[in-house]
Write a protein that holds these residues in place. Sequence first.
Motif, mmCIF file in Angstrom:
data_model
loop_
_atom_site.group_PDB
_atom_site.id
_atom_site.type_symbol
_atom_site.label_atom_id
_atom_site.label_comp_id
_atom_site.label_asym_id
_atom_site.label_seq_id
_atom_site.Cartn_x
_atom_site.Cartn_y
_atom_site.Cartn_z
ATOM 1 N N LEU A 31 -5.301 29.169 27.724
ATOM 2 C CA LEU A 31 -4.849 28.609 26.448
ATOM 3 C C LEU A 31 -5.363 29.436 25.270
ATOM 4 N N ILE A 32 -6.597 29.896 25.357
ATOM 5 C CA ILE A 32 -7.179 30.681 24.269
ATOM 6 C C ILE A 32 -6.453 32.016 24.105
ATOM 7 N N PHE A 33 -6.212 32.709 25.224
ATOM 8 C CA PHE A 33 -5.664 34.061 25.137
ATOM 9 C C PHE A 33 -4.136 34.090 25.155
ATOM 10 N N PHE A 34 -3.508 33.126 25.811
ATOM 11 C CA PHE A 34 -2.049 33.118 25.909
ATOM 12 C C PHE A 34 -1.414 32.214 24.861
ATOM 13 N N GLY A 35 -2.097 31.119 24.523
ATOM 14 C CA GLY A 35 -1.568 30.170 23.555
ATOM 15 C C GLY A 35 -0.830 29.021 24.235
ATOM 16 N N GLY A 36 -0.524 28.007 23.448
ATOM 17 C CA GLY A 36 0.122 26.824 23.986
ATOM 18 C C GLY A 36 1.637 26.874 23.975
ATOM 19 N N GLN A 37 2.220 27.940 23.449
ATOM 20 C CA GLN A 37 3.676 28.040 23.373
ATOM 21 C C GLN A 37 4.269 28.529 24.690
ATOM 22 N N ASN A 38 5.563 28.345 24.841
ATOM 23 C CA ASN A 38 6.294 28.887 25.980
ATOM 24 C C ASN A 38 6.761 30.301 25.663
ATOM 25 N N GLU A 39 6.722 31.160 26.661
ATOM 26 C CA GLU A 39 7.152 32.545 26.493
ATOM 27 C C GLU A 39 8.076 32.923 27.643
ATOM 28 N N ALA A 40 8.680 34.095 27.534
ATOM 29 C CA ALA A 40 9.589 34.582 28.581
ATOM 30 C C ALA A 40 9.367 36.071 28.767
ATOM 31 N N PHE A 41 9.692 36.573 29.952
ATOM 32 C CA PHE A 41 9.613 38.003 30.208
ATOM 33 C C PHE A 41 10.659 38.739 29.370
ATOM 34 N N ALA A 42 10.431 40.026 29.164
ATOM 35 C CA ALA A 42 11.343 40.817 28.330
ATOM 36 C C ALA A 42 12.654 41.122 29.043
ATOM 37 N N GLN A 43 12.643 41.145 30.368
ATOM 38 C CA GLN A 43 13.854 41.426 31.137
ATOM 39 C C GLN A 43 14.249 40.214 31.993
ATOM 40 N N TYR A 44 15.503 40.179 32.349
ATOM 41 C CA TYR A 44 16.068 39.198 33.288
ATOM 42 C C TYR A 44 15.978 37.757 32.794
ATOM 43 N N THR A 45 15.872 37.558 31.486
ATOM 44 C CA THR A 45 15.766 36.185 30.980
ATOM 45 C C THR A 45 17.133 35.508 30.894
ATOM 46 N N ALA A 46 18.153 36.234 30.488
ATOM 47 C CA ALA A 46 19.495 35.653 30.352
ATOM 48 C C ALA A 46 20.485 36.530 31.104
ATOM 49 N N GLN A 47 20.999 36.005 32.196
ATOM 50 C CA GLN A 47 21.967 36.738 33.005
ATOM 51 C C GLN A 47 23.189 35.865 33.244
ATOM 52 N N ASN A 102 1.524 26.374 15.872
ATOM 53 C CA ASN A 102 2.178 26.695 17.144
ATOM 54 C C ASN A 102 3.681 26.495 17.041
ATOM 55 N N MET A 103 4.392 27.189 17.905
ATOM 56 C CA MET A 103 5.835 27.025 17.995
ATOM 57 C C MET A 103 6.161 26.177 19.210
ATOM 58 N N SER A 104 7.049 25.236 19.064
ATOM 59 C CA SER A 104 7.471 24.380 20.167
ATOM 60 C C SER A 104 8.860 24.815 20.636
ATOM 61 N N THR A 105 8.995 25.047 21.932
ATOM 62 C CA THR A 105 10.266 25.495 22.505
ATOM 63 C C THR A 105 11.061 24.301 23.011
ATOM 64 N N VAL A 106 12.329 24.272 22.663
ATOM 65 C CA VAL A 106 13.238 23.210 23.109
ATOM 66 C C VAL A 106 14.371 23.862 23.893
ATOM 67 N N LEU A 107 14.596 23.392 25.093
ATOM 68 C CA LEU A 107 15.629 23.967 25.959
ATOM 69 C C LEU A 107 16.683 22.923 26.293
ATOM 70 N N PHE A 108 17.940 23.348 26.272
ATOM 71 C CA PHE A 108 19.047 22.532 26.762
ATOM 72 C C PHE A 108 19.710 23.317 27.894
ATOM 73 N N ALA A 109 19.530 22.851 29.111
ATOM 74 C CA ALA A 109 20.139 23.531 30.258
ATOM 75 C C ALA A 109 21.624 23.160 30.330
ATOM 76 N N LEU A 110 22.476 24.181 30.329
ATOM 77 C CA LEU A 110 23.919 23.963 30.395
ATOM 78 C C LEU A 110 24.445 24.313 31.774
ATOM 79 N N GLN A 111 25.553 23.730 32.117
ATOM 80 C CA GLN A 111 26.182 23.972 33.406
ATOM 81 C C GLN A 111 27.678 23.708 33.300
ATOM 82 N N PRO A 112 28.459 24.215 34.238
ATOM 83 C CA PRO A 112 29.891 23.914 34.232
ATOM 84 C C PRO A 112 30.137 22.419 34.434
#
Length: 386
Positions: A207-223, A67-77
Amino acid sequence: MNGVKIVVTTESGQPVAQVTTNAQGTWQVPVEKAGRYKVTLDVATLPKNAAVRGGNNVRTPTVYEGNMSTVLFALQPKGAPGQPAEEAGGEGSFWTQAAQLAFEGLNLGLIIALAALGLSLIYGTTGLTNFAHGELVTLGAILAYAFNVGVGLHLIPAAVIAVILAGGLGYAQDRFFWGALRKRGTGTIAMMIISIGVALFLRYVFLIFFGGQNEAFAQYTAQPGIEIGPISAAPKNFVAMGIELLVLIVVGVALLRTRTGKAARAVADNPALASSSGINVDRVIRIIWTMGGAIAALAGIMLGLSQNLKYTMGQDILLLIFAGVTLGGLGTAFGALVGSLIVGLFIQLSTLWVPPELKSVGALAVLIIVLLFRPQGILGRRERIG
């Protein structure tokens, strides 16, 4: 954000890799074996006007085999909510933080309200406290992801299809499962326990069909964010809040003005009297289940837009959904809306004084305090027992 240095080590401190983010702000480090790792963001490589939200630049993810583990760092001004007070810049910055957090709380509250509305209507018409409602939220997000990423549709038509399918599945649930249990005379306590089992079953199916990793939609992920006064947010957040408000208003008007809405309120008030008045109670309940499934799916899609998708996303907010429903008044649609907004606002605004990790504790404390003095909730009615 490009060029930010990320350092990955084992839990014991042995170096694994050192990488920099690409133009999309993403990075990837392959590891040789499963285990717990330490990921550190070098704050010295951030732009001068940026900071890590909450001030915590270290994450300790656990990587599982295959599995892939996703790590996020939320940034802000710098000076935005989550920075230490000594860096934030005084009283003016405090009110800027409060405005930003109030906006984020309203956004979260509207998402909770969408999910809580269906749960409250189902409870009002059937008496069922449905612990599997969180999985309906997850279902909507996963269906939209399947049509968006798997089939290749744009997110908007994918979301519409997901909401329609989830509404149909909500109808099928009552038609072939919950309705059959009601006809057999199964009590509400037994059905509540069954709903816990349904929730666990659906969660592991995801969990079986989607998996345990985090995913994102193809659009509107980074604006890129836009600023309106002291508030900074991505355009998708404003659009999502508008959709959420519109849906809540439409459902509220439908409950008050349409024949089906009036019939639903009659069934919630007294099913036996409603049936004797000529109302098809089973039909009304199935309409409520259809609407509840569709609205919960929409809430899941909106939640997936504001964060990554995962198979436990509905479970993660289920307690907040129950808090909103109970705080507003069990079985009251408008109470669910009011309670959810209070929960969402309090969760976010509480981070002005408490660590973000403890923000949900305050909302639940408010729930306990309110129910001590008003057990029926804010908009609930007193009931006489016996």
